[in-house]
Design an enzyme around this catalytic site. Structure first.
Site, PDB file in Angstrom:
ATOM      1  N   HIS A 116      42.067  44.446  50.659  1.00 36.07           N
ATOM      2  CA  HIS A 116      43.433  44.414  50.140  1.00 36.07           C
ATOM      3  C   HIS A 116      44.105  45.790  50.141  1.00 36.07           C
ATOM      4  O   HIS A 116      45.315  45.861  49.955  1.00 36.07           O
ATOM      5  CB  HIS A 116      43.454  43.843  48.719  1.00 36.07           C
ATOM      6  CG  HIS A 116      43.196  42.363  48.672  1.00 36.07           C
ATOM      7  ND1 HIS A 116      42.004  41.802  49.067  1.00 36.07           N
ATOM      8  CD2 HIS A 116      43.979  41.320  48.288  1.00 36.07           C
ATOM      9  CE1 HIS A 116      42.061  40.496  48.912  1.00 36.07           C
ATOM     10  NE2 HIS A 116      43.249  40.162  48.446  1.00 36.07           N
TER      11      HIS A 116
ATOM     12  N   GLU B  25      39.661  44.534  34.984  1.00 35.37           N
ATOM     13  CA  GLU B  25      39.605  45.371  36.188  1.00 35.37           C
ATOM     14  C   GLU B  25      39.439  46.861  35.886  1.00 35.37           C
ATOM     15  O   GLU B  25      40.146  47.705  36.427  1.00 35.37           O
ATOM     16  CB  GLU B  25      40.852  45.138  37.058  1.00 35.37           C
ATOM     17  CG  GLU B  25      40.599  45.489  38.513  1.00 35.37           C
ATOM     18  CD  GLU B  25      41.714  45.060  39.442  1.00 35.37           C
ATOM     19  OE1 GLU B  25      41.832  43.845  39.683  1.00 35.37           O
ATOM     20  OE2 GLU B  25      42.459  45.925  39.916  1.00 35.37           O
TER      21      GLU B  25
ATOM     22  N   HIS C 271      49.670  36.582  53.516  1.00 36.23           N
ATOM     23  CA  HIS C 271      48.735  37.422  52.766  1.00 36.23           C
ATOM     24  C   HIS C 271      47.306  37.366  53.322  1.00 36.23           C
ATOM     25  O   HIS C 271      46.682  38.397  53.574  1.00 36.23           O
ATOM     26  CB  HIS C 271      48.779  37.002  51.286  1.00 36.23           C
ATOM     27  CG  HIS C 271      47.794  37.727  50.440  1.00 36.23           C
ATOM     28  ND1 HIS C 271      47.958  39.051  50.084  1.00 36.23           N
ATOM     29  CD2 HIS C 271      46.608  37.342  49.898  1.00 36.23           C
ATOM     30  CE1 HIS C 271      46.923  39.439  49.353  1.00 36.23           C
ATOM     31  NE2 HIS C 271      46.093  38.420  49.223  1.00 36.23           N
TER      32      HIS C 271
ATOM     33  N   GLU D  68      40.072  34.966  52.097  1.00 35.87           N
ATOM     34  CA  GLU D  68      39.551  35.315  50.756  1.00 35.87           C
ATOM     35  C   GLU D  68      38.132  34.756  50.583  1.00 35.87           C
ATOM     36  O   GLU D  68      37.304  35.353  49.896  1.00 35.87           O
ATOM     37  CB  GLU D  68      40.472  34.769  49.654  1.00 35.87           C
ATOM     38  CG  GLU D  68      41.902  35.295  49.684  1.00 35.87           C
ATOM     39  CD  GLU D  68      42.084  36.711  49.116  1.00 35.87           C
ATOM     40  OE1 GLU D  68      41.095  37.302  48.638  1.00 35.87           O
ATOM     41  OE2 GLU D  68      43.225  37.213  49.186  1.00 35.87           O
TER      42      GLU D  68
ATOM     43  N   ASN E  66      39.122  43.486  45.450  1.00 35.62           N
ATOM     44  CA  ASN E  66      40.217  44.040  46.257  1.00 35.62           C
ATOM     45  C   ASN E  66      39.763  44.418  47.669  1.00 35.62           C
ATOM     46  O   ASN E  66      40.530  45.020  48.431  1.00 35.62           O
ATOM     47  CB  ASN E  66      40.814  45.282  45.567  1.00 35.62           C
ATOM     48  CG  ASN E  66      41.507  44.910  44.275  1.00 35.62           C
ATOM     49  OD1 ASN E  66      42.050  43.807  44.151  1.00 35.62           O
ATOM     50  ND2 ASN E  66      41.470  45.795  43.294  1.00 35.62           N
TER      51      ASN E  66
ATOM     52  N   ARG F  19      55.275  33.758  22.094  1.00 31.78           N
ATOM     53  CA  ARG F  19      54.155  34.735  21.963  1.00 31.78           C
ATOM     54  C   ARG F  19      52.815  34.159  22.397  1.00 31.78           C
ATOM     55  O   ARG F  19      51.759  34.611  21.971  1.00 31.78           O
ATOM     56  CB  ARG F  19      54.068  35.277  20.536  1.00 31.78           C
ATOM     57  CG  ARG F  19      55.335  35.975  20.108  1.00 31.78           C
ATOM     58  CD  ARG F  19      55.133  36.936  18.986  1.00 31.78           C
ATOM     59  NE  ARG F  19      56.325  37.742  18.832  1.00 31.78           N
ATOM     60  CZ  ARG F  19      57.394  37.349  18.146  1.00 31.78           C
ATOM     61  NH1 ARG F  19      57.392  36.190  17.530  1.00 31.78           N
ATOM     62  NH2 ARG F  19      58.442  38.125  18.072  1.00 31.78           N
TER      63      ARG F  19
ATOM     64  N   LYS G  55      33.561  34.617  41.472  1.00 34.03           N
ATOM     65  CA  LYS G  55      34.692  35.192  40.736  1.00 34.03           C
ATOM     66  C   LYS G  55      34.402  35.190  39.241  1.00 34.03           C
ATOM     67  O   LYS G  55      34.685  36.158  38.536  1.00 34.03           O
ATOM     68  CB  LYS G  55      35.980  34.431  41.057  1.00 34.03           C
ATOM     69  CG  LYS G  55      37.176  35.010  40.329  1.00 34.03           C
ATOM     70  CD  LYS G  55      38.325  35.361  41.192  1.00 34.03           C
ATOM     71  CE  LYS G  55      39.350  36.176  40.411  1.00 34.03           C
ATOM     72  NZ  LYS G  55      40.683  36.084  40.952  1.00 34.03           N
TER      73      LYS G  55
ATOM     74  N   ARG H  12      35.506  44.512  38.807  1.00 29.49           N
ATOM     75  CA  ARG H  12      36.479  43.547  39.348  1.00 29.49           C
ATOM     76  C   ARG H  12      37.209  44.107  40.562  1.00 29.49           C
ATOM     77  O   ARG H  12      37.738  43.351  41.392  1.00 29.49           O
ATOM     78  CB  ARG H  12      37.461  43.120  38.244  1.00 29.49           C
ATOM     79  CG  ARG H  12      38.392  41.999  38.694  1.00 29.49           C
ATOM     80  CD  ARG H  12      39.110  41.322  37.555  1.00 29.49           C
ATOM     81  NE  ARG H  12      39.990  40.280  38.054  1.00 29.49           N
ATOM     82  CZ  ARG H  12      40.563  39.357  37.315  1.00 29.49           C
ATOM     83  NH1 ARG H  12      40.349  39.330  36.012  1.00 29.49           N
ATOM     84  NH2 ARG H  12      41.352  38.448  37.843  1.00 29.49           N
TER      85      ARG H  12
ATOM     86  N   LYS I  79      44.723  36.632  35.911  1.00 32.10           N
ATOM     87  CA  LYS I  79      45.814  37.543  36.280  1.00 32.10           C
ATOM     88  C   LYS I  79      47.095  36.726  36.398  1.00 32.10           C
ATOM     89  O   LYS I  79      47.108  35.690  37.071  1.00 32.10           O
ATOM     90  CB  LYS I  79      45.530  38.225  37.616  1.00 32.10           C
ATOM     91  CG  LYS I  79      44.610  39.417  37.500  1.00 32.10           C
ATOM     92  CD  LYS I  79      44.585  40.168  38.820  1.00 32.10           C
ATOM     93  CE  LYS I  79      43.614  41.331  38.761  1.00 32.10           C
ATOM     94  NZ  LYS I  79      43.473  41.999  40.075  1.00 32.10           N
TER      95      LYS I  79
ATOM     96  N   HIS J  41      47.204  45.207  52.064  1.00 33.05           N
ATOM     97  CA  HIS J  41      48.524  45.215  51.404  1.00 33.05           C
ATOM     98  C   HIS J  41      49.511  46.117  52.148  1.00 33.05           C
ATOM     99  O   HIS J  41      50.695  45.787  52.248  1.00 33.05           O
ATOM    100  CB  HIS J  41      48.392  45.711  49.958  1.00 33.05           C
ATOM    101  CG  HIS J  41      48.087  44.603  48.994  1.00 33.05           C
ATOM    102  ND1 HIS J  41      47.528  44.828  47.755  1.00 33.05           N
ATOM    103  CD2 HIS J  41      48.279  43.265  49.079  1.00 33.05           C
ATOM    104  CE1 HIS J  41      47.375  43.672  47.128  1.00 33.05           C
ATOM    105  NE2 HIS J  41      47.808  42.701  47.913  1.00 33.05           N
TER     106      HIS J  41
END
Ligand code: GLY
Length: 361
Positions: free
Chosen positions: A250, A239, A266, A187, A247, A123, A229, A243, A145, A254
Site C-alpha cells: 500500500h 496500528e 485500489h 488483498e 499495509n 456519541r 486479520k 497492524r 477502521k 497508494h
C-alpha cells in the site's frame, strides 16, 4: 453448507464473523436472537440496495425486526463529510436513538461511512457489517477502521470503532464485476505474503476454483483472511506496530493510485505495490530473488498488473510517498517481505533503490 465462524477477540468488544453462502436470508433471525437493538437502519448504496435490499429487508421483517433503509450514490465520491451529515439528519428525522443500530450493507465505502456514522451519531450506537465485495469481506469490514475522505487526502477523518458482528454471504460475489473480484484478490494474496506461506501455496493451486466462485473454496479463503486479520487486530487494534504489516503493497500502491488520479482501482494498485515492495526488498538484501519472482508470478496469474504504468508521473509519486499517512517524521516506512509468509517494517531503504523500483527496474 454449514456456517463458518471466526472471532475477533477484543475482550468486551469481541465479535463474530459469520461466513456462509446464502447467509443474507438468515441475518434477521440471528439479529432477533441477539437482541442488539430495538430498530435497525440499513445504510447502503443505490446499486447494492437495488440488487439485494429486498432480500435483506425481508429477512429482517420476517424475523419481526423493524428496519429502515437509506441509500446514497455508489462510489468513492460519496465518501465525504457531506454524506455523513445528510445520513445523520435522516437518522434523526426517522427518530433513531441510542437503543437502535446501523447496518452497513455494501462494499468498503459503505462500511467506512456507516462505521464512522455509528461511532459519532448520538456519541456512538452499535452497528453490524454486511460486506458485499470481496475486498470488504476479507479486509475493510473487519478491524474497526472507519472514515471518510477530505480534499487533502483519503481516509483522513475517521475513528477506530468495532462492529458488533460481521455477516459474509459468499453468494453475493456472483454479481461482483470481475475487476472488483480481482481487486479483492490482491488483498487476499497480501495475506499469504505477509503471514502465511501455506495460504500463499493454496492461492497458487486454487486459482481456477476461485475464479469459478467455488463456494467451499471461497468460504475457506475468506475465513483464512479474516482469521489472519483478527489475529493482527487482536494484537494491535490501533496500528501502533504489528497492524502496519497489513499495509504491505500500500505504500507505493497508494502513490500509484494517487498518481493515476484514482483511475486505477485500489486492488490493482496494491498488486503493483506488492511487486514493487518485493523488488525493493531484493535490492535491500532482505528477500531472495526467487521469492520476489513467486510474488510477481502469483499477482500476474490473478490478472493483476505488476508494473507501474509508464505514463504516470514519478515525481508526483515521490511527493505522495512523503505526504502519506504512513510516513512518520518525514520517514517513509516500507513493509518489505523477508520470505513468503514473513515481512519487516523498515525506513532503512536507499532512495536510489526506490527510484529504480518506480522506474520498474
Ligand atoms: N486495511 C488495513 C487495516 O485495516 O489495517
Amino acid at each position: 453448507m454449514k456456517e463458518t465462524l471466526v472471532t475477533v477477540g477484543l475482550d468486551e468488544r469481541s465479535y463474530p464473523i459469520h461466513i456462509q453462502p446464502g447467509l443474507l436470508q438468515d441475518i434477521g433471525k440471528d439479529l432477533a436472537e441477539n437482541k442488539l437493538a430495538n430498530r435497525y437502519c440499513i445504510i447502503s448504496d443505490d446499486q447494492v440496495s437495488r440488487l439485494y435490499g429486498e432480500v435483506l429487508m425481508d429477512s429482517l421483517l420476517s424475523a419481526g425486526i423493524s428496519a429502515e433503509l437509506i441509500t446514497f450514490p455508489s462510489g468513492e465520491k460519496s465518501k465525504h463529510l457531506q454524506t455523513m451529515a445528510s445520513l445523520a439528519s435522516e437518522l434523526a428525522r426517522l427518530g433513531f436513538d441510542r437503543k437502535d443500530a446501523l447496518i452497513a450493507f455494501g462494499g468498503g465505502v459503505t462500511g467506512d461511512i456507516t462505521g464512522f456514522l455509528a461511532s459519532i451519531y448520538m456519541r456512538g450506537i452499535p452497528f453490524v457489517q454486511i460486506p458485499t465485495t470481496l475486498l470488504s469481506q476479507v479486509d475493510s469490514s473487519v478491524g474497526g477502521k472507519t472514515g471518510v475522505d477530505i480534499p487533502e487526502g483519503k481516509n483522513l477523518v475517521g475513528t477506530f470503532y468495532q462492529p458488533k458482528a460481521v455477516y459474509i454471504d459468499t453468494e453475493v460475489l456472483q454479481t461482483l464485476p470481475l475487476e472488483e473480484l480481482q481487486g479483492g484478490l490482491a488483498e487476499v494474496i497480501k495475506y499469504g505474503v505477509i503471514y502465511d506461506k501455506d495460504f500463499f501455496t493454496f492461492l497458487e493451486n486454487n486459482r481456477q476454483k476461485i475464479f469459478a466462485l467455488d463456494e467451499p473454496v471461497l468460504v475457506s479463503l475468506i475465513a483464512r483472511c479474516c482469521e489472519i486479520k483478527a489475529e493482527v487486530v487482536e494484537q494491535d487494534e490501533r496500528e501502533g506496530g504489528l497492524r502496519r504489516i497489513l499495509n504491505f503493497g500500500h505504500t507505493i500502491g497508494h502513490a500509484v493510485e494517487a498518481a493515476s488520479e484514482f483511475s486505477l482501482i485500489h486492488g490493482f494498485a496494491v498488486g503493483i505495490g506488492m511487486c514493487a515492495a518485493a523488488r525493493l526488498a531484493v535490492k535491500n538484501g532482505c528477500l531472495a530473488e526467487q521469492a520476489a519472482d513467486a510474488i510477481e508470478r502469483i499477482v500476474q496469474s490473478y490478472g493483476l498488473p505488476i508494473n507501474i504504468p509508464t505514463e504516470l508521473d514519478r515525481s508526483e509519486m515521490r511527493a505522495f510517498l512523503l505526504r502519506d499517512k504512513k510516513t512518520v517524521g518525514g520517514k517513509v516506512f516500507y513493509v518489505l517481505p523477508e520470505a513468503i509468509g514473513r515481512v519487516r517494517i523498515t525506513d532503512q531503504v536507499d532512495s536510489a533503490h526506490v527510484d529504480q523500483v518506480l522506474a520498474n527496474n
